[in-house]
Design a protein around this motif. Sequence first.
Motif, PDB file in Angstrom:
ATOM      1  N   ALA A   1      -6.318  11.935   7.143  1.00  0.00           N
ATOM      2  CA  ALA A   1      -5.981  11.009   6.333  1.00  0.00           C
ATOM      3  C   ALA A   1      -4.749  11.081   5.410  1.00  0.00           C
ATOM      4  O   ALA A   1      -4.169  12.014   5.243  1.00  0.00           O
ATOM      5  CB  ALA A   1      -7.113  10.366   5.590  1.00  0.00           C
ATOM      6  N   ASP A   2      -4.255   9.559   4.647  1.00  0.00           N
ATOM      7  CA  ASP A   2      -3.677   9.621   3.766  1.00  0.00           C
ATOM      8  C   ASP A   2      -3.948  10.580   2.112  1.00  0.00           C
ATOM      9  O   ASP A   2      -5.645  10.267   2.462  1.00  0.00           O
ATOM     10  CB  ASP A   2      -2.982   8.954   3.423  1.00  0.00           C
TER      11      ASP A   2
ATOM     12  N   PRO B   1      -1.357  -3.081   6.722  1.00  0.00           N
ATOM     13  CA  PRO B   1      -1.661  -2.346   8.072  1.00  0.00           C
ATOM     14  C   PRO B   1      -1.067  -2.471   9.216  1.00  0.00           C
ATOM     15  O   PRO B   1      -0.991  -3.646   9.569  1.00  0.00           O
ATOM     16  CB  PRO B   1      -3.594  -2.460   7.552  1.00  0.00           C
TER      17      PRO B   1
ATOM     18  N   GLU C   1       3.506   9.460   4.037  1.00  0.00           N
ATOM     19  CA  GLU C   1       3.359   9.003   3.372  1.00  0.00           C
ATOM     20  C   GLU C   1       5.558   7.968   2.654  1.00  0.00           C
ATOM     21  O   GLU C   1       5.591   7.132   2.172  1.00  0.00           O
ATOM     22  CB  GLU C   1       2.595   9.240   2.022  1.00  0.00           C
TER      23      GLU C   1
ATOM     24  N   THR D   1      -3.940  16.414   4.280  1.00  0.00           N
ATOM     25  CA  THR D   1      -3.859  14.735   3.372  1.00  0.00           C
ATOM     26  C   THR D   1      -2.634  14.704   3.513  1.00  0.00           C
ATOM     27  O   THR D   1      -1.724  13.966   3.022  1.00  0.00           O
ATOM     28  CB  THR D   1      -4.502  14.307   2.730  1.00  0.00           C
TER      29      THR D   1
ATOM     30  N   GLY E   1       0.605  -1.242  -0.201  1.00  0.00           N
ATOM     31  CA  GLY E   1      -0.242  -0.102  -0.623  1.00  0.00           C
ATOM     32  C   GLY E   1       1.091   0.995  -0.111  1.00  0.00           C
ATOM     33  O   GLY E   1       1.788   1.156  -0.686  1.00  0.00           O
ATOM     34  N   THR E   2       0.416   2.195   0.566  1.00  0.00           N
ATOM     35  CA  THR E   2       1.164   3.593   0.795  1.00  0.00           C
ATOM     36  C   THR E   2       2.316   3.458   0.962  1.00  0.00           C
ATOM     37  O   THR E   2       3.401   4.075   0.103  1.00  0.00           O
ATOM     38  CB  THR E   2       0.772   5.034   1.960  1.00  0.00           C
TER      39      THR E   2
ATOM     40  N   GLU F   1      -7.016   8.006   1.019  1.00  0.00           N
ATOM     41  CA  GLU F   1      -8.255   7.559   2.183  1.00  0.00           C
ATOM     42  C   GLU F   1      -9.141   7.575   1.333  1.00  0.00           C
ATOM     43  O   GLU F   1      -9.142   9.013   2.815  1.00  0.00           O
ATOM     44  CB  GLU F   1      -7.319   7.397   2.939  1.00  0.00           C
ATOM     45  N   SER F   2     -10.119   7.828   1.470  1.00  0.00           N
ATOM     46  CA  SER F   2     -11.258   8.656   1.011  1.00  0.00           C
ATOM     47  C   SER F   2     -12.313   8.654   1.593  1.00  0.00           C
ATOM     48  O   SER F   2     -13.546   8.911   2.385  1.00  0.00           O
ATOM     49  CB  SER F   2     -12.335   7.872   0.180  1.00  0.00           C
ATOM     50  N   LYS F   3     -12.121   7.296   3.192  1.00  0.00           N
ATOM     51  CA  LYS F   3     -12.975   6.839   4.260  1.00  0.00           C
ATOM     52  C   LYS F   3     -12.628   7.161   5.744  1.00  0.00           C
ATOM     53  O   LYS F   3     -12.793   6.854   6.579  1.00  0.00           O
ATOM     54  CB  LYS F   3     -13.184   5.265   3.782  1.00  0.00           C
ATOM     55  N   LYS F   4     -11.769   8.128   5.365  1.00  0.00           N
ATOM     56  CA  LYS F   4     -10.657   8.823   7.101  1.00  0.00           C
ATOM     57  C   LYS F   4     -11.551  10.288   7.490  1.00  0.00           C
ATOM     58  O   LYS F   4     -11.547  10.609   5.851  1.00  0.00           O
ATOM     59  CB  LYS F   4     -10.011   8.418   7.576  1.00  0.00           C
TER      60      LYS F   4
END
Length: 340
Positions: A171-172, A88, A303, A217, A11-12, A175-178
Amino acid sequence: MKVRVAINGFGTIGKRVADAVAKQPDMELVGVAKTRPSYEARRAAEKGYRLFVTGEGKSADFDAAGLKTAGTVHDLLAASDVVIDAAPDKVGKENRKLYEKAGIRAVFQGGEKSDVAEASFNALGNYAACRGKRTVRVVSCNTTGIARAAAVFLANWGVDHWEVTLVRRAADPAESKKGPLNGIVPTFQLPSHHGPDVKTIFPDLVIATTAVVVPTTLMHVHVNHVRLHTPPKDAAEVLDVFRKTPRFHLFAPWERVDGTPQVMEYARDRGIGFNDMMENVIWQEGFRLDGRDAYFFQAIHQESIVVPENIDAVRAMLDLAPDGRASIAITDRALGLSKP
Ligand code: NAD
């Protein structure tokens, strides 16, 4: 002989560390392990990285997406000397069992508790203490930023007391859900976990950290007040040391960098890594010295700041360089971070 490195979790952090490993003269990227197909898996394949299936993933899902896999994470570990776990938070601890079974050295990330590994790691801070270890944990982005600055202060003037307020990104960018999307959220754990985490590298450092989360972000910003033990001559002396130390980037007032938007625009201009800012960013204009009291801001690109540290952690564990500065020099040359 190059050291064979596996990346588990893409991931990131994992995708950045994979690119960084591939650039090192003394390391070979054996492959990257991914749970499911995604645009990131596709990019790995396009870069020619061998893809392995990990976690609960199924090779049939990769087949259906037209992505070729080279086996499972077990095959990847069997072909490697060291694994960098970039799964994670808290999943690394579970993965540790896989690594023990495979008899392989492992680097963990800051989302794990410190007892996941024999030692916590920061290249400027405690490279020597991690030489030859079988497991190390690269501390989190914020802790890495503080640890680098601590290494500079401790080596030059000593620290009597340090207070940091961390203004943390929510959020990073991907990340659209944080959240929060709107608001400032204080961290009620006082002091925040960052201070104790820095002490896993510098046990005697007197430091207290507090944190708030804000809707951005791009980066974290630390607001620092350090009482040094020995007074520097002037602010210029301190700034000069930061300027000459690897992994610090100073902005002069004439560069018109008001805050994190311009820092990350500079990173996009420069084009290192994923348009990253792997150094601690210090504004000259935002540094003040009052006797033994230093006040300053530093910005941390969450990141990417730990990317070079992961490389140095591998070098420390495998004893590939005589000391931290030598490893940092190799890493930074390969990544394009070297100072003139
Ligand atoms: P991420 O969610 O972006 O990536 C994690 C990847 O691991 C995902 O691709 C996920 O599919 C995969 N994964 C899920 N289960 C897995 C398993 N069982 N085995 C292997 N892979 C699995 O997370 P991230 O931001 O890259 O964070 C990774 C670690 O790095 C965490 O410990 C985190 O705390 C730490 N870290 C993150 C940042 C940051 O700002 N993103 C900064 C410093 C440290």
